[in-house]
Write an enzyme that holds these catalytic residues in place. Structure first.
Site, PDB file in Angstrom:
ATOM      1  N   GLY A  18      39.132 101.508  28.200  1.00  0.00           N
ATOM      2  CA  GLY A  18      37.528 101.586  27.986  1.00  0.00           C
ATOM      3  C   GLY A  18      36.456 101.791  28.880  1.00  0.00           C
TER       4      GLY A  18
ATOM      5  N   ALA B 244      40.600 107.697  31.348  1.00  0.00           N
ATOM      6  CA  ALA B 244      41.169 108.723  30.887  1.00  0.00           C
ATOM      7  C   ALA B 244      40.362 110.018  30.898  1.00  0.00           C
ATOM      8  CB  ALA B 244      41.750 108.464  29.415  1.00  0.00           C
TER       9      ALA B 244
ATOM     10  N   CYS C   2      48.878 116.730  24.719  1.00  0.00           N
ATOM     11  CA  CYS C   2      48.446 115.353  24.648  1.00  0.00           C
ATOM     12  C   CYS C   2      47.055 115.400  23.746  1.00  0.00           C
ATOM     13  CB  CYS C   2      47.915 114.808  26.107  1.00  0.00           C
ATOM     14  SG  CYS C   2      47.096 113.450  25.948  1.00  0.00           S
ATOM     15  N   SER C   3      47.170 114.313  22.918  1.00  0.00           N
ATOM     16  CA  SER C   3      46.180 114.459  21.760  1.00  0.00           C
ATOM     17  C   SER C   3      44.578 114.045  22.335  1.00  0.00           C
ATOM     18  CB  SER C   3      46.500 113.312  20.540  1.00  0.00           C
ATOM     19  OG  SER C   3      46.718 112.097  21.128  1.00  0.00           O
TER      20      SER C   3
END
Length: 95
Positions: free
Chosen positions: A49, A53, A75-76
């Site tokens: 959060g 990423a 990777c999604s």
């Protein structure tokens, strides 16, 4: 937002990493010729959060751009990131 994180490129391990509060987050990739294939984006829940990423995927995309590579986001998360940031659309490898 991530404050003062350092993203490292481990070319032998084929990953971009950062550590926060004793936890490591990373993006893993493979090379297939002139294509950088992003395979995994992992951020432990303890440090989730914070935009980590996104910073890791961005580092991988910037690396691909600098090296003249195309990107296949298996990777999604990386695929979603590229959809949300059309300025990286030129890096998408042909299907």
């Amino acid at each position: 937002m991530v404050e003062s994180e350092e993203i490292r490129h481990d070319s032998e391990g084929r990953r971009f990493t950062t550590s926060q509060e004793g936890h490591e987050a990373f993006v893993e990739y493979e090379r297939e010729g002139d294509v950088l294939v992003i395979t995994h984006t992992i951020v432990p829940p303890e440090i989730g959060g914070r935009g980590i990423a996104g910073k890791l995927v961005e580092a991988a995309l910037q690396h691909a751009r600098t090296e003249g590579l195309k990107v296949r986001p298996d990777c999604s998360y990386a695929a979603a990131y590229m959809r949300r940031h059309p300025d990286y659309a030129d890096l998408l490898a042909p299907a």
